[in-house]
Motif scaffolding. Structure first.
Motif, PDB file in Angstrom:
ATOM      1  N   GLY A 120      46.219  25.653   0.230  1.00 52.73           N
ATOM      2  CA  GLY A 120      47.046  26.837   0.006  1.00 52.73           C
ATOM      3  C   GLY A 120      48.370  26.456  -0.641  1.00 52.73           C
ATOM      4  N   LEU A 121      48.791  27.252  -1.631  1.00 56.09           N
ATOM      5  CA  LEU A 121      50.088  27.033  -2.265  1.00 56.09           C
ATOM      6  C   LEU A 121      51.071  28.043  -1.686  1.00 56.09           C
ATOM      7  CD1 LEU A 121      48.694  26.874  -5.917  1.00 56.09           C
ATOM      8  CD2 LEU A 121      49.362  24.910  -4.490  1.00 56.09           C
ATOM      9  N   GLU A 122      52.265  27.587  -1.382  1.00 56.21           N
ATOM     10  CA  GLU A 122      53.251  28.496  -0.803  1.00 56.21           C
ATOM     11  C   GLU A 122      53.728  29.511  -1.823  1.00 56.21           C
ATOM     12  OE1 GLU A 122      56.535  26.991   1.506  1.00 56.21           O
ATOM     13  OE2 GLU A 122      55.301  25.282   2.127  1.00 56.21           O
ATOM     14  N   LEU A 123      53.749  30.754  -1.401  1.00 58.18           N
ATOM     15  CA  LEU A 123      54.207  31.821  -2.289  1.00 58.18           C
ATOM     16  C   LEU A 123      55.665  32.148  -2.009  1.00 58.18           C
ATOM     17  CD1 LEU A 123      51.056  34.124  -2.020  1.00 58.18           C
ATOM     18  CD2 LEU A 123      51.607  32.446  -3.797  1.00 58.18           C
ATOM     19  N   ALA A 124      56.346  32.657  -3.013  1.00 66.99           N
ATOM     20  CA  ALA A 124      57.773  32.950  -2.873  1.00 66.99           C
ATOM     21  C   ALA A 124      58.023  34.008  -1.804  1.00 66.99           C
ATOM     22  CB  ALA A 124      58.333  33.405  -4.223  1.00 66.99           C
ATOM     23  N   ASP A 125      57.079  34.947  -1.693  1.00 71.15           N
ATOM     24  CA  ASP A 125      57.265  36.029  -0.716  1.00 71.15           C
ATOM     25  C   ASP A 125      56.727  35.673   0.664  1.00 71.15           C
ATOM     26  OD1 ASP A 125      58.305  37.424  -2.794  1.00 71.15           O
ATOM     27  OD2 ASP A 125      56.499  38.605  -3.191  1.00 71.15           O
ATOM     28  N   GLY A 126      56.383  34.406   0.865  1.00 72.24           N
ATOM     29  CA  GLY A 126      55.788  33.999   2.135  1.00 72.24           C
ATOM     30  C   GLY A 126      54.277  34.006   2.025  1.00 72.24           C
ATOM     31  N   GLY A 127      53.628  33.298   2.936  1.00 70.34           N
ATOM     32  CA  GLY A 127      52.176  33.194   2.888  1.00 70.34           C
ATOM     33  C   GLY A 127      51.734  32.167   1.862  1.00 70.34           C
ATOM     34  N   THR A 128      50.424  32.000   1.753  1.00 67.15           N
ATOM     35  CA  THR A 128      49.878  31.024   0.816  1.00 67.15           C
ATOM     36  C   THR A 128      48.695  31.628   0.075  1.00 67.15           C
ATOM     37  OG1 THR A 128      48.327  30.098   2.416  1.00 67.15           O
ATOM     38  CG2 THR A 128      50.497  29.055   2.300  1.00 67.15           C
ATOM     39  N   ALA A 129      48.372  31.022  -1.046  1.00 61.83           N
ATOM     40  CA  ALA A 129      47.149  31.375  -1.777  1.00 61.83           C
ATOM     41  C   ALA A 129      46.642  30.103  -2.439  1.00 61.83           C
ATOM     42  CB  ALA A 129      47.431  32.448  -2.820  1.00 61.83           C
ATOM     43  N   THR A 130      45.331  29.971  -2.542  1.00 59.74           N
ATOM     44  CA  THR A 130      44.784  28.798  -3.229  1.00 59.74           C
ATOM     45  C   THR A 130      44.820  29.052  -4.735  1.00 59.74           C
ATOM     46  OG1 THR A 130      42.510  29.619  -3.289  1.00 59.74           O
ATOM     47  CG2 THR A 130      43.189  28.397  -1.307  1.00 59.74           C
ATOM     48  N   ALA A 131      44.700  27.974  -5.501  1.00 59.71           N
ATOM     49  CA  ALA A 131      44.646  28.108  -6.965  1.00 59.71           C
ATOM     50  C   ALA A 131      43.477  29.012  -7.351  1.00 59.71           C
ATOM     51  CB  ALA A 131      44.506  26.735  -7.615  1.00 59.71           C
ATOM     52  N   TRP A 132      42.366  28.839  -6.647  1.00 58.94           N
ATOM     53  CA  TRP A 132      41.170  29.648  -6.924  1.00 58.94           C
ATOM     54  C   TRP A 132      41.468  31.136  -6.711  1.00 58.94           C
ATOM     55  CZ3 TRP A 132      37.817  33.207  -5.006  1.00 58.94           C
ATOM     56  CH2 TRP A 132      36.546  33.277  -5.589  1.00 58.94           C
ATOM     57  N   GLU A 133      42.132  31.446  -5.596  1.00 56.50           N
ATOM     58  CA  GLU A 133      42.451  32.850  -5.299  1.00 56.50           C
ATOM     59  C   GLU A 133      43.412  33.436  -6.334  1.00 56.50           C
ATOM     60  OE1 GLU A 133      41.938  32.529  -0.436  1.00 56.50           O
ATOM     61  OE2 GLU A 133      43.893  32.166  -1.354  1.00 56.50           O
ATOM     62  N   ILE A 134      44.352  32.616  -6.787  1.00 54.33           N
ATOM     63  CA  ILE A 134      45.302  33.103  -7.785  1.00 54.33           C
ATOM     64  C   ILE A 134      44.577  33.379  -9.107  1.00 54.33           C
ATOM     65  CG2 ILE A 134      47.309  32.419  -9.180  1.00 54.33           C
ATOM     66  CD1 ILE A 134      48.413  31.041  -6.643  1.00 54.33           C
ATOM     67  N   GLN A 135      43.673  32.479  -9.491  1.00 59.13           N
ATOM     68  CA  GLN A 135      42.894  32.725 -10.710  1.00 59.13           C
ATOM     69  C   GLN A 135      42.043  33.992 -10.571  1.00 59.13           C
ATOM     70  OE1 GLN A 135      42.627  31.278 -13.915  1.00 59.13           O
ATOM     71  NE2 GLN A 135      44.618  30.579 -13.195  1.00 59.13           N
ATOM     72  N   LEU A 157      55.155  31.644  -7.104  1.00 57.54           N
ATOM     73  CA  LEU A 157      55.054  30.446  -6.270  1.00 57.54           C
ATOM     74  C   LEU A 157      56.431  30.021  -5.763  1.00 57.54           C
ATOM     75  CD1 LEU A 157      52.631  28.610  -8.694  1.00 57.54           C
ATOM     76  CD2 LEU A 157      52.040  29.364  -6.367  1.00 57.54           C
ATOM     77  N   ALA A 158      56.461  29.516  -4.526  1.00 53.44           N
ATOM     78  CA  ALA A 158      57.739  29.092  -3.950  1.00 53.44           C
ATOM     79  C   ALA A 158      58.306  27.913  -4.724  1.00 53.44           C
ATOM     80  CB  ALA A 158      57.542  28.727  -2.476  1.00 53.44           C
ATOM     81  N   ASP A 159      57.452  26.977  -5.133  1.00 53.93           N
ATOM     82  CA  ASP A 159      57.908  25.797  -5.867  1.00 53.93           C
ATOM     83  C   ASP A 159      56.885  25.483  -6.974  1.00 53.93           C
ATOM     84  OD1 ASP A 159      58.673  23.326  -6.841  1.00 53.93           O
ATOM     85  OD2 ASP A 159      59.088  22.467  -4.864  1.00 53.93           O
ATOM     86  N   PRO A 160      57.045  26.112  -8.123  1.00 54.47           N
ATOM     87  CA  PRO A 160      56.018  26.005  -9.172  1.00 54.47           C
ATOM     88  C   PRO A 160      55.741  24.565  -9.617  1.00 54.47           C
ATOM     89  CG  PRO A 160      57.587  27.742  -9.715  1.00 54.47           C
ATOM     90  CD  PRO A 160      58.142  27.012  -8.528  1.00 54.47           C
ATOM     91  N   VAL A 161      56.787  23.746  -9.765  1.00 56.71           N
ATOM     92  CA  VAL A 161      56.566  22.383 -10.259  1.00 56.71           C
ATOM     93  C   VAL A 161      55.773  21.563  -9.238  1.00 56.71           C
ATOM     94  CG1 VAL A 161      57.682  20.241 -10.982  1.00 56.71           C
ATOM     95  CG2 VAL A 161      58.623  22.444 -11.718  1.00 56.71           C
ATOM     96  N   ASP A 162      56.149  21.695  -7.969  1.00 57.65           N
ATOM     97  CA  ASP A 162      55.400  21.017  -6.912  1.00 57.65           C
ATOM     98  C   ASP A 162      53.948  21.500  -6.899  1.00 57.65           C
ATOM     99  OD1 ASP A 162      55.268  19.369  -4.434  1.00 57.65           O
ATOM    100  OD2 ASP A 162      54.820  21.314  -3.525  1.00 57.65           O
TER     101      ASP A 162
END
Lengths: 59, 560
Positions: free
Chosen positions: B346-361, B327-332
């Motif tokens: 969508g949560l910002e990923l460190a490598d660019g792009g986004t993913a939802t919490a659901w998608e990450i799980q 994640l780009a900003d884990p605490v946020d």
């Protein structure tokens, strides 16, 4: 104790025709029952209970 | 693994004692209720809360006092050479304390026959569950803790000379204070800590959608009205760190394994909520164990460890997909996930792009299946199936998911209450429901009432829970600890997570029995020995034919 039975207010966008599984029906009924008796279950004065619920920080 | 829970505590009407004194009464009340007035003290030997998993150690003088949970009078642990057989190392001699009064700490502390510890921590009564080997056992012994607390509440209420005390299995008071529910996982030491941080962070941040307990109020002191998924999210302020009482981190680095430090670390997870939902407790322990299992398998997969090869073809590795989840900003993201009731942000990923919490799980679940499918035991396979099923229900059928997802169950009740009485989120009744959700009294606790009505799923029977109040798990070292305390209450002078100190009349000194391997000390290993030993002296004689080693200089008591 009030006897009116509202359905929980999350109906927006739900399919009205979708069959409701038995477990979910029981669930909704249990929530309604809980609300029917909530005034007996909650501490008598909700406001002073909430205000008085002060904790020390922990880990 | 295990869970330690600090319960919220409140005196009844007119009670003036401070929470520390009330918490001590809770422990004393349980001692009375369980008929155990044992003199067993807690042994801090081998505990080191300031040791940091990143390789350094915080100087005691620089630590916040709340971080000093060990006893500075005690010596550092001696290096035990493990020997085969029943013992994790040689028996060690310890002086008998000369002055019991001086040595007896005021802090209430109790070792339970189920292997748990009940004590006062930071002005809260805390139940630290015994070590368990499966998520299902985790549920049983966590629920046992609720029964222990209930028993104390009832005992105090029944006695006209003691104040009435109410206990809550939650984490926030809505005024800015938070207290913890910590999970502990035994992890192989050879998994690099950097890897743990890297792969655990996105998982821990997003598992909230499945295991959050739900909370009324946004912000540490509930400054804004509203509802969020997690009790604990607003108190997470750092990505990685040692603290548990301030600047709380997503990944805690306390390196205090309570076990052989060469082989194990204890991952201390402090981001989780206190859960009333058994499914939430089950998943919290089960899913996290499986993610750790993948990281352990990846370490073994790349090595020549003989225990690793077997019939499994190919080399095990961390799934490629997990590398892209940083994640780009884990605490946020912790705060965002907790406040997104739609589960679609969508949560910002460190490598660019986004993913939802659901998608990450979903990606974590897929990775667990990919790497561990052939190695899952029955309990783990059930965790995977539950994880999969609930992710599906969160998308397709929320009312059904509310039977097993605690924040949804709470939200369902709150929304119905709000609709019926036209209440805003900042109405006192709404906040009262949130607090009373976790009252341990079944007639007052709202979650307990839903459970009694069959509206939420259960995983442990009442019989299993009441057995777990008294008996330890049979397949971890908690078995030996609990059974020793139950069978030889007068002989156990002190006990800690990684050792027992026995006081036997036939021995000239106290004798310390090390328990540095949490997977040993089981019924299979020690049950027959305990059954054949009518007293602790006989046990000691059977444990080793040899005389315990002489007292090392470092084990002498601190000068008076």
């Amino acid at each position: 104790m009030t006897q009116q039975h509202h359905t929980p207010a999350r109906g927006d966008g739900e399919e009205p025709d979708a069959p409701v599984p038995a477990a979910v029906q029981a669930n909704t009924q249990a929530v309604d029952d809980l609300l029917d008796e909530i005034d007996d279950v909650l501490e008598q004065n909700a406001e002073s209970f909430v205000r008085g619920f002060v904790q020390k920080g922990g880990q | 693994m295990g869970i330690e829970t600090e319960y919220g505590i409140l005196g009844g009407d007119g009670v003036r004692q401070n929470p520390m004194a009330l918490s001590a009464l809770v422990v004393a009340a349980y001692a009375q209720a369980s008929g155990r007035r044992s003199r067993t003290r807690w042994s801090y030997e081998g505990e080191d809360p300031l040791s940091d998993a990143r390789g350094w150690r915080l100087d005691g003088a620089a630590a916040h006092p709340s971080q000093l949970t060990d006893d500075p009078d005690r010596p550092a642990p001696s290096g035990d050479d493990a020997d085969p057989g029943h013992l994790d190392g040689p028996l060690l001699r310890r002086h008998r304390p000369q002055d019991l009064e001086r040595d007896d700490p005021a802090a209430a502390n109790m070792l339970l026959t189920n292997g748990a510890r009940l004590y006062v921590d930071h002005a809260h009564p805390e139940y630290s569950s015994p070590e368990v080997a499966s998520a299902l056992d985790g549920v049983r012994w966590d629920r046992a803790g609720e029964e222990v607390m209930l028993s104390a509440v009832r005992t105090l209420a029944a006695n006209p000379h003691t104040p009435e005390v109410h206990l809550y299995k939650n984490n926030v008071d809505g005024k800015g204070a938070s207290y913890g529910t910590h999970e502990n996982f035994l992890v192989r030491r050879d998994v690099p800590f950097d890897e743990l941080v890297r792969y655990l962070t996105p998982f821990l941040v997003t598992r909230t959608i499945l295991v959050g307990a739900g909370r009324v109020g946004l912000g540490q002191a509930g400054e804004e009205p509203g509802f969020q998924l997690s009790q604990r999210a607003d108190y997470i302020e750092a990505h990685v760190g040692l603290e548990t009482t301030l600047r709380r981190p997503i990944v805690n680095t306390r390196d205090e394994p309570h076990a052989d430090p060469q082989r194990f670390r204890r991952l201390h997870v402090i981001i989780g909520d206190a859960n009333c939902s058994e499914t939430a407790t089950y998943l919290k322990l089960g899913m996290t164990s499986l993610v750790l299992g993948v990281l352990e398998a990846a370490v073994l997969g790349g090595s020549a460890d003989p225990a690793a090869d077997g019939d499994t073809p190919g080399v095990l590795a961390v799934p490629d997909a997990w590398a892209g989840l940083a994640l780009a900003d884990p605490v946020d993201a912790v705060h965002r996930v907790s406040r997104d009731l739609t589960l679609e942000e969508g949560l910002e990923l460190a490598d660019g792009g986004t993913a939802t919490a659901w998608e990450i799980q979903r990606a974590y679940l897929d990775g667990v299946r990919q790497v561990l499918t052939d190695r899952l035991d029955e309990d783990e396979a059930r965790v995977v199936a539950t994880w999969d099923r609930l992710l599906g229900l969160l998308r397709s059928d929320r009312p059904a998911a509310a039977r097993e997802v605690e924040w949804l169950a709470k939200l369902q009740v709150l929304e119905a209450l709000r609709a019926r009485h036209h209440l805003a989120w900042d109405h006192a009744k709404v906040a009262a429901v949130d607090l009373q959700w976790s009252d341990v009294r079944p007639e007052r606790g709202l979650y307990a009432r839903l459970r009694a009505a069959g509206a939420v799923a259960t995983l442990a029977t009442e019989q299993e829970v009441s057995d777990a109040v008294v008996h330890p798990p049979v397949d971890t070292r908690a078995y030996f600890r609990g059974e020793a305390v139950r069978r030889y209450p007068d002989a156990v002078a002190a006990a800690g997570w990684n050792g027992l100190v026995l006081d036997v009349p036939s021995e000239p000194t106290l004798v310390r029995v090390p328990m540095t391997d949490p997977t040993r000390g089981t019924r299979a290993l020690l049950g027959p020995l305990l059954d054949a030993s009518p007293d602790a002296g006989a046990l000691l004689a059977r444990l080793t034919g040899a005389t315990p080693e002489a007292i090392p200089p470092s084990a002498a008591p601190a000068s008076a």
